[in-house]
Scaffold this motif. Structure first.
Motif, PDB file in Angstrom:
ATOM      1  N   LEU A 131       1.527  -1.141   0.449  1.00  0.00           N
ATOM      2  CA  LEU A 131      -0.066  -0.202   0.083  1.00  0.00           C
ATOM      3  C   LEU A 131       1.011   1.236  -0.188  1.00  0.00           C
ATOM      4  CD1 LEU A 131      -2.496   1.209  -0.081  1.00  0.00           C
ATOM      5  CD2 LEU A 131      -2.714   1.090   2.599  1.00  0.00           C
ATOM      6  N   TYR A 132       1.691   1.055   1.047  1.00  0.00           N
ATOM      7  CA  TYR A 132       3.247   2.435   0.882  1.00  0.00           C
ATOM      8  C   TYR A 132       3.869   2.895  -0.364  1.00  0.00           C
ATOM      9  CZ  TYR A 132       8.152   4.134   0.745  1.00  0.00           C
ATOM     10  OH  TYR A 132       8.764   4.556   0.505  1.00  0.00           O
ATOM     11  N   VAL A 133       3.803   1.889  -1.742  1.00  0.00           N
ATOM     12  CA  VAL A 133       4.528   1.629  -2.075  1.00  0.00           C
ATOM     13  C   VAL A 133       3.564   1.785  -3.869  1.00  0.00           C
ATOM     14  CG1 VAL A 133       5.359   0.283  -4.215  1.00  0.00           C
ATOM     15  CG2 VAL A 133       5.976  -0.442  -2.530  1.00  0.00           C
ATOM     16  N   TRP A 134       2.544   1.966  -3.495  1.00  0.00           N
ATOM     17  CA  TRP A 134       1.587   2.631  -4.612  1.00  0.00           C
ATOM     18  C   TRP A 134       1.301   3.771  -3.770  1.00  0.00           C
ATOM     19  CZ3 TRP A 134       1.237  -0.401  -8.759  1.00  0.00           C
ATOM     20  CH2 TRP A 134       1.082  -1.546  -8.502  1.00  0.00           C
ATOM     21  N   PHE A 135       0.918   4.187  -2.517  1.00  0.00           N
ATOM     22  CA  PHE A 135       1.038   5.426  -2.380  1.00  0.00           C
ATOM     23  C   PHE A 135       1.823   6.403  -2.680  1.00  0.00           C
ATOM     24  CE2 PHE A 135      -1.529   5.363   1.522  1.00  0.00           C
ATOM     25  CZ  PHE A 135      -2.848   5.565   0.672  1.00  0.00           C
ATOM     26  N   GLU A 136       3.055   5.746  -3.463  1.00  0.00           N
ATOM     27  CA  GLU A 136       4.182   6.507  -3.626  1.00  0.00           C
ATOM     28  C   GLU A 136       3.987   6.857  -5.348  1.00  0.00           C
ATOM     29  OE1 GLU A 136       6.812   7.650  -2.119  1.00  0.00           O
ATOM     30  OE2 GLU A 136       5.308   7.246  -0.262  1.00  0.00           O
ATOM     31  N   VAL A 137       3.759   5.594  -6.270  1.00  0.00           N
ATOM     32  CA  VAL A 137       3.226   5.715  -7.329  1.00  0.00           C
ATOM     33  C   VAL A 137       2.186   6.865  -7.751  1.00  0.00           C
ATOM     34  CG1 VAL A 137       2.376   4.163  -9.210  1.00  0.00           C
ATOM     35  CG2 VAL A 137       4.155   3.309  -7.934  1.00  0.00           C
ATOM     36  N   MET A 138       1.709   6.744  -6.325  1.00  0.00           N
ATOM     37  CA  MET A 138       0.417   8.126  -6.694  1.00  0.00           C
ATOM     38  C   MET A 138       1.368   9.213  -6.810  1.00  0.00           C
ATOM     39  SD  MET A 138      -2.602   6.482  -4.265  1.00  0.00           S
ATOM     40  CE  MET A 138      -3.137   8.200  -4.430  1.00  0.00           C
ATOM     41  N   LEU A 139       1.623   9.234  -5.106  1.00  0.00           N
ATOM     42  CA  LEU A 139       2.917  10.978  -4.988  1.00  0.00           C
ATOM     43  C   LEU A 139       3.798  11.529  -7.103  1.00  0.00           C
ATOM     44  CD1 LEU A 139       2.578  11.967  -2.809  1.00  0.00           C
ATOM     45  CD2 LEU A 139       5.069  11.607  -2.020  1.00  0.00           C
ATOM     46  N   VAL A 162       3.442  17.793  -2.189  1.00  0.00           N
ATOM     47  CA  VAL A 162       3.999  17.412  -1.392  1.00  0.00           C
ATOM     48  C   VAL A 162       4.890  17.342  -0.085  1.00  0.00           C
ATOM     49  CG1 VAL A 162       6.576  16.452  -2.246  1.00  0.00           C
ATOM     50  CG2 VAL A 162       5.207  16.928  -4.179  1.00  0.00           C
ATOM     51  N   ALA A 163       5.328  18.469   0.369  1.00  0.00           N
ATOM     52  CA  ALA A 163       5.941  18.472   1.683  1.00  0.00           C
ATOM     53  C   ALA A 163       4.801  17.911   2.201  1.00  0.00           C
ATOM     54  CB  ALA A 163       6.141  19.909   1.796  1.00  0.00           C
ATOM     55  N   LEU A 164       3.960  18.402   2.778  1.00  0.00           N
ATOM     56  CA  LEU A 164       2.463  17.923   2.984  1.00  0.00           C
ATOM     57  C   LEU A 164       3.027  16.375   3.201  1.00  0.00           C
ATOM     58  CD1 LEU A 164       0.997  18.060   6.323  1.00  0.00           C
ATOM     59  CD2 LEU A 164      -0.562  18.993   4.116  1.00  0.00           C
ATOM     60  N   ASN A 165       2.376  15.489   1.874  1.00  0.00           N
ATOM     61  CA  ASN A 165       2.037  13.620   1.576  1.00  0.00           C
ATOM     62  C   ASN A 165       3.920  13.192   2.255  1.00  0.00           C
ATOM     63  OD1 ASN A 165       0.122  12.922   0.269  1.00  0.00           O
ATOM     64  ND2 ASN A 165       0.549  15.321  -0.355  1.00  0.00           N
ATOM     65  N   LEU A 166       4.577  13.981   1.872  1.00  0.00           N
ATOM     66  CA  LEU A 166       6.442  13.535   2.755  1.00  0.00           C
ATOM     67  C   LEU A 166       5.829  13.070   3.929  1.00  0.00           C
ATOM     68  CD1 LEU A 166       8.790  15.267   0.888  1.00  0.00           C
ATOM     69  CD2 LEU A 166       8.029  12.470   0.301  1.00  0.00           C
ATOM     70  N   SER A 168       4.032  12.867   5.547  1.00  0.00           N
ATOM     71  CA  SER A 168       2.600  11.435   5.397  1.00  0.00           C
ATOM     72  C   SER A 168       3.331  10.281   5.706  1.00  0.00           C
ATOM     73  CB  SER A 168       1.496  11.574   5.200  1.00  0.00           C
ATOM     74  OG  SER A 168       0.459  10.562   4.803  1.00  0.00           O
ATOM     75  N   THR A 169       3.970  10.382   4.665  1.00  0.00           N
ATOM     76  CA  THR A 169       4.693   9.057   4.669  1.00  0.00           C
ATOM     77  C   THR A 169       6.090   8.731   5.268  1.00  0.00           C
ATOM     78  OG1 THR A 169       5.441   9.837   2.106  1.00  0.00           O
ATOM     79  CG2 THR A 169       6.514   8.372   2.554  1.00  0.00           C
ATOM     80  N   VAL A 213      -3.474   9.929  10.992  1.00  0.00           N
ATOM     81  CA  VAL A 213      -2.817  10.284  10.702  1.00  0.00           C
ATOM     82  C   VAL A 213      -2.525  10.122   9.318  1.00  0.00           C
ATOM     83  CG1 VAL A 213      -0.980  12.141  11.422  1.00  0.00           C
ATOM     84  CG2 VAL A 213      -2.102  11.627  13.185  1.00  0.00           C
ATOM     85  N   ALA A 214      -1.586   9.182   9.382  1.00  0.00           N
ATOM     86  CA  ALA A 214      -0.777   9.220   7.601  1.00  0.00           C
ATOM     87  C   ALA A 214      -1.739   9.692   6.963  1.00  0.00           C
ATOM     88  CB  ALA A 214      -0.105   8.163   8.047  1.00  0.00           C
ATOM     89  N   PHE A 215      -3.372   8.695   7.224  1.00  0.00           N
ATOM     90  CA  PHE A 215      -4.123   8.241   5.924  1.00  0.00           C
ATOM     91  C   PHE A 215      -4.781   9.662   6.546  1.00  0.00           C
ATOM     92  CE2 PHE A 215      -3.904   3.422   6.887  1.00  0.00           C
ATOM     93  CZ  PHE A 215      -2.668   3.007   6.089  1.00  0.00           C
ATOM     94  N   GLY A 216      -5.140  10.095   7.326  1.00  0.00           N
ATOM     95  CA  GLY A 216      -6.251  11.869   7.254  1.00  0.00           C
ATOM     96  C   GLY A 216      -5.263  12.605   6.440  1.00  0.00           C
TER      97      GLY A 216
END
Length: 497
Positions: A131-139, A162-166, A168-169, A213-216
């Motif tokens: 799921l993390y891998v696919w999140f990164e593909v999306m990002l 990107v900053a906030l999504n990083l 989250s990652t 928080v990460a998914f939020g």
């Protein structure tokens, strides 16, 4: 079953490769359309298989679960893959009239297909790390699409995104490490069994909050939503539409998956937090929309407020509330993507997106006005459109629990949504254009490519609204699988007997 599960992933990746090779040719756009169409067919087949056979799972490389990569499709996964394919196909067609030659040469169509693959993979994966891998593909794909125009506004929005999504990652990876250390597994089905054996349930709750928080952040819930209105109004309208329809819903899907299957040990705490998050998300989102005057910014803030309804369904954690969350999830993807597509047409006809500086669309383009009213009224919850049934189920679930104030908030947010949609209608459609412009649909480049997908999504909204029973029944079956994951676990790990 592996082919049914992998085809919705293989097709967009293959389309991305071919579209990139043909990026300097008009054929690149048609490769994207054909790839999206084939992906839609594969998604329909997968849905048919899941409806017929129940939960299906495939072990990639024949490595047995929970040690290998597992792809799984239950009803929730299958419907999310299907609605992703429908949205992707509509936007791919729309892009014929929206994406210019420069954007195509920069790789828009390839990035678009990679984004669809990332979203689809997130819905089909059977373990947290992938799921993390696919999140990164999306990002990566979404960041590329976001800054494709190369303007200052796009770069600014992309950096915030990107900053906030990083962040989250980082939280996501930290949570994965802690959860693996506690359970020795990351497979969803295996986790559902192993979390009950964890001795330190308090620490498990802490880890659950990290995932929340990460998914939020991905779902853009309060107070983690600031990246969304800063970014979604900056790219091309095709990009805005697919972002609005799909990206935040991956975060909502992840929350539903994890907080029904894995983190169900301390519902009194975790779901109470989700309840407060849902209420604040609804209110702040709709107030933000009311304060805006840009077409896309209004719609962006309404993404946030509507996410609140979905999280509310999860927070209540009753069968009816989860039915509402699933129904709302599907309805909102169609409606919100369509509204962004309409905003794109409005800009090309009137020259802007500031609603106070445009107008005249009802007189000169009445068909577009009707196409706007359908998703706008649906978003606001007017009967008999799909949004009415989604809100009705959520509010009824709240009233059944005698949460009167929460029900009041949900209804009040619906009324405020009507205000925003009325403002767009009055300024952009009803009043004359301040410069005397009378735009006509026939002046659109590739008019059919832009109108057909908008009309198609509007018709789908009407169909769901006029005949909600089969969709509600489907949501009920989906909820049964979420509340009792036995079939999911058996499909992945085999029958323990």
């Amino acid at each position: 079953m592996s082919w049914y599960l992998t085809l919705p992933l293989i097709i967009p990746f293959m389309a991305a490769i071919i579209a990139y090779l043909l990026r300097s040719s008009p054929l690149g756009a048609w490769v994207s359309i054909i790839g999206s169409g084939l992906g839609l067919i594969a998604s329909v087949v997968l849905m048919a298989v899941v409806l017929d056979a129940g939960v299906v799972a495939g072990q990639m490389g024949n490595w047995p679960a929970p040690f290998g990569i597992t792809l799984v499709a239950d009803l929730l996964s299958a419907v999310m893959v299907l609605i992703t394919a429908i949205t992707g196909f509509a936007v791919a067609i729309y892009a014929l009239g929206d994406i210019n030659e420069r954007q195509a040469k920069l790789g828009y169509h390839a990035l678009f297909q990679i984004l669809l693959a990332g979203v689809t993979g997130a819905f089909l994966t059977g373990d947290l790390f992938n799921l993390y891998v696919w999140f990164e593909v999306m990002l990566i794909a979404s960041f590329g699409l976001l800054i494709l125009n190369g303007g200052k506004e796009q770069i600014d929005g992309g950096v915030k995104y990107v900053a906030l999504n990083l962040i989250s990652t980082i939280l996501f990876l930290t949570g994965i490490g802690l959860l693996y250390g506690m359970t020795g597994t990351l497979n969803f089905a295996d986790l559902a069994l192993k979390v009950d054996e964890v001795e330190n349930q308090g620490l498990l709750t802490v880890v659950a909050m990290m995932f929340m928080v990460a998914f939020g952040v991905k779902a853009a819930v309060f107070p983690l939503f600031f990246w969304l209105p800063a970014a979604y109004h900056t790219p091309s309208f095709s990009v805005s539409a697919v972002f609005a329809g799909l990206l935040t819903k991956v975060g909502v899907y992840a929350l539903i998956r994890m907080f029904t299957m894995v983190f169900d040990h301390d519902i009194g705490f975790t779901h109470t937090v989700l309840l407060w998050v849902a209420c604040f998300t609804m209110v702040i989102g709709v107030l933000g929309a009311a304060a805006q005057s840009d077409f896309r910014k209004i719609l962006s803030f309404h993404i946030i407020s509507q996410i609140g309804y979905m999280i509310l369904g999860l927070a209540l954690m009753t069968p009816l509330a989860l039915v509402g969350a699933v129904f709302y999830l599907v309805h909102h993807i169609i409606v919100k993507a369509n509204l962004f597509l309409i905003a794109g047409i409005a800009k090309r006809l009137t020259g802007g997106t500031e609603v106070y500086q445009i107008g005249g669309l009802y007189k000169s383009a009445p068909f577009l006005a009707v196409l706007f009213l359908i998703p706008a009224f649906s978003l606001a919850g007017f009967p008999p459109l799909s949004g009415f049934w989604a809100k009705y189920i959520i509010v009824k679930a709240t009233l059944d629990l005698e949460m009167w104030f929460v029900a009041f908030i949900a209804l009040a947010v619906g009324l405020m949504t009507i205000y925003s949609m009325t403002k767009i209608w009055a300024e952009a459609f009803w009043k004359p254009h301040p410069d005397g412009i009378e735009p006509e649909l026939k002046t659109l480049p590739n008019k059919a490519a832009q109108i057909i997908p908008v009309a198609g999504l509007a018709i789908l909204t009407i169909i769901i609204g006029l005949n909600p029973e089969p969709f509600v029944i489907f949501a009920e079956r989906t909820t049964e699988q979420l509340l009792d994951p036995t079939a999911y676990i058996t499909a992945v790990l085999g029958d323990p007997s």
